[in-house]
Design a protein around this motif. Structure first.
Motif, mmCIF file in Angstrom:
data_model
loop_
_atom_site.group_PDB
_atom_site.id
_atom_site.type_symbol
_atom_site.label_atom_id
_atom_site.label_comp_id
_atom_site.label_asym_id
_atom_site.label_seq_id
_atom_site.Cartn_x
_atom_site.Cartn_y
_atom_site.Cartn_z
ATOM 1 N N TYR A 62 32.608 -27.949 12.313
ATOM 2 C CA TYR A 62 33.717 -27.389 13.082
ATOM 3 C C TYR A 62 33.296 -27.108 14.520
ATOM 4 C CZ TYR A 62 35.575 -26.551 8.382
ATOM 5 O OH TYR A 62 36.001 -26.692 7.091
ATOM 6 N N ALA A 63 32.097 -26.590 14.692
ATOM 7 C CA ALA A 63 31.614 -26.280 16.042
ATOM 8 C C ALA A 63 31.459 -27.553 16.870
ATOM 9 C CB ALA A 63 30.286 -25.525 15.961
ATOM 10 N N ALA A 64 30.823 -28.552 16.295
ATOM 11 C CA ALA A 64 30.619 -29.804 17.025
ATOM 12 C C ALA A 64 31.938 -30.538 17.232
ATOM 13 C CB ALA A 64 29.636 -30.695 16.261
ATOM 14 N N TYR A 65 32.839 -30.439 16.270
ATOM 15 C CA TYR A 65 34.131 -31.098 16.375
ATOM 16 C C TYR A 65 34.893 -30.645 17.614
ATOM 17 C CZ TYR A 65 39.035 -31.985 15.611
ATOM 18 O OH TYR A 65 40.338 -32.347 15.797
ATOM 19 N N GLY A 66 34.720 -29.402 17.988
ATOM 20 C CA GLY A 66 35.401 -28.888 19.177
ATOM 21 C C GLY A 66 35.126 -29.737 20.407
ATOM 22 N N GLY A 67 33.887 -30.151 20.578
ATOM 23 C CA GLY A 67 33.532 -30.995 21.723
ATOM 24 C C GLY A 67 34.209 -32.352 21.660
ATOM 25 N N ALA A 68 34.232 -32.930 20.470
ATOM 26 C CA ALA A 68 34.900 -34.228 20.306
ATOM 27 C C ALA A 68 36.394 -34.081 20.553
ATOM 28 C CB ALA A 68 34.634 -34.773 18.903
ATOM 29 N N TYR A 69 36.988 -33.015 20.039
ATOM 30 C CA TYR A 69 38.420 -32.790 20.195
ATOM 31 C C TYR A 69 38.797 -32.704 21.671
ATOM 32 C CZ TYR A 69 43.023 -30.727 19.946
ATOM 33 O OH TYR A 69 44.360 -30.490 20.110
ATOM 34 N N ILE A 70 38.028 -31.977 22.442
ATOM 35 C CA ILE A 70 38.325 -31.823 23.872
ATOM 36 C C ILE A 70 38.348 -33.186 24.551
ATOM 37 C CG2 ILE A 70 37.374 -30.975 26.066
ATOM 38 C CD1 ILE A 70 36.407 -28.494 24.400
ATOM 39 N N SER A 71 37.365 -34.001 24.281
ATOM 40 C CA SER A 71 37.288 -35.308 24.925
ATOM 41 C C SER A 71 38.418 -36.230 24.488
ATOM 42 C CB SER A 71 35.937 -35.957 24.626
ATOM 43 O OG SER A 71 34.914 -35.150 25.162
ATOM 44 N N VAL A 72 38.725 -36.240 23.202
ATOM 45 C CA VAL A 72 39.822 -37.078 22.722
ATOM 46 C C VAL A 72 41.150 -36.580 23.286
ATOM 47 C CG1 VAL A 72 41.073 -37.848 20.660
ATOM 48 C CG2 VAL A 72 38.576 -37.855 20.674
ATOM 49 N N ALA A 73 41.323 -35.263 23.388
ATOM 50 C CA ALA A 73 42.560 -34.712 23.950
ATOM 51 C C ALA A 73 42.735 -35.124 25.408
ATOM 52 C CB ALA A 73 42.567 -33.187 23.815
ATOM 53 N N ILE A 74 41.660 -35.166 26.166
ATOM 54 C CA ILE A 74 41.747 -35.615 27.558
ATOM 55 C C ILE A 74 42.099 -37.106 27.597
ATOM 56 C CG2 ILE A 74 40.429 -35.983 29.691
ATOM 57 C CD1 ILE A 74 41.342 -33.073 29.245
ATOM 58 N N ILE A 102 24.185 -31.546 21.191
ATOM 59 C CA ILE A 102 23.127 -30.574 20.888
ATOM 60 C C ILE A 102 23.290 -30.043 19.470
ATOM 61 C CG2 ILE A 102 22.271 -28.252 21.450
ATOM 62 C CD1 ILE A 102 22.929 -28.993 24.435
ATOM 63 N N ILE A 103 24.505 -29.690 19.104
ATOM 64 C CA ILE A 103 24.748 -29.150 17.764
ATOM 65 C C ILE A 103 24.435 -30.192 16.692
ATOM 66 C CG2 ILE A 103 26.572 -28.362 16.179
ATOM 67 C CD1 ILE A 103 27.876 -27.048 18.715
ATOM 68 N N MET A 104 24.885 -31.415 16.884
ATOM 69 C CA MET A 104 24.749 -32.434 15.846
ATOM 70 C C MET A 104 23.368 -33.094 15.790
ATOM 71 S SD MET A 104 27.469 -32.347 14.090
ATOM 72 C CE MET A 104 27.278 -33.787 13.061
ATOM 73 N N LEU A 105 22.693 -33.192 16.935
ATOM 74 C CA LEU A 105 21.453 -33.964 16.982
ATOM 75 C C LEU A 105 20.186 -33.111 17.030
ATOM 76 C CD1 LEU A 105 22.640 -36.715 19.489
ATOM 77 C CD2 LEU A 105 22.638 -36.802 16.981
ATOM 78 N N ALA A 106 20.340 -31.816 17.073
ATOM 79 C CA ALA A 106 19.159 -30.939 17.129
ATOM 80 C C ALA A 106 18.292 -31.134 15.881
ATOM 81 C CB ALA A 106 19.593 -29.490 17.255
ATOM 82 N N PRO A 107 16.980 -31.141 16.071
ATOM 83 C CA PRO A 107 16.116 -31.260 14.891
ATOM 84 C C PRO A 107 16.270 -30.020 13.997
ATOM 85 C CG PRO A 107 14.822 -30.961 16.914
ATOM 86 C CD PRO A 107 16.249 -31.029 17.315
ATOM 87 N N ARG A 108 16.280 -30.236 12.740
ATOM 88 C CA ARG A 108 16.432 -29.154 11.767
ATOM 89 C C ARG A 108 15.272 -29.199 10.786
ATOM 90 N NH1 ARG A 108 20.644 -27.617 14.223
ATOM 91 N NH2 ARG A 108 22.559 -28.807 14.251
ATOM 92 N N SER A 109 14.873 -28.029 10.367
ATOM 93 C CA SER A 109 13.774 -27.992 9.385
ATOM 94 C C SER A 109 14.311 -27.761 7.991
ATOM 95 C CB SER A 109 12.796 -26.888 9.730
ATOM 96 O OG SER A 109 13.439 -25.659 9.828
#
Length: 109
Positions: A62-74, A102-109
């Motif tokens: 949901y957090a990362a989707y916000g960034g995609a939504y903004i770009s698609v809306a524009i 950053i949210i989607m591609l950050a390394p996770r342990s």
């Protein structure tokens, strides 16, 4: 390939949400026919289903989707509404996409 799939899934998810919200906007603001609420409801149902297909935890999606939504809306603003985005629209979209990355591609342990 997995990254391309996620990016495309975010874009399709955003389009489903925008269509589901734009059609009622047309009905309310421009007096379009009430039957447009049926495809709007179907589009919003598809949007909710599409969110479940994303490969990470719901909150992160949901957090990362916000960034995609903004770009698609524009993009919608330009392609569907015929209004060319301004400089600040583009900058805002790029910043939102950077946050999404950053949210989607950050390394996770």
């Amino acid at each position: 390939m997995a990254l391309l799939r996620v990016v495309l899934l975010f874009a399709v998810t955003a389009i489903a949400e925008i269509v589901g919200c734009y059609l009622p906007w047309l009905v309310i603001k421009q007096g379009k026919p009430l039957w447009l609420l049926l495809p709007a409801a179907a589009s919003l149902a598809a949007f909710a289903w599409l969110l479940t297909l994303h490969p990470t935890a719901a909150g992160r999606t949901y957090a990362a989707y916000g960034g995609a939504y903004i770009s698609v809306a524009i993009g919608w603003l330009w392609v569907v509404e015929g209004i060319r985005p301004g400089f600040w629209d583009i900058i805002g979209s790029l910043l939102a996409l950077a946050g999404m990355a950053i949210i989607m591609l950050a390394p996770r342990s």
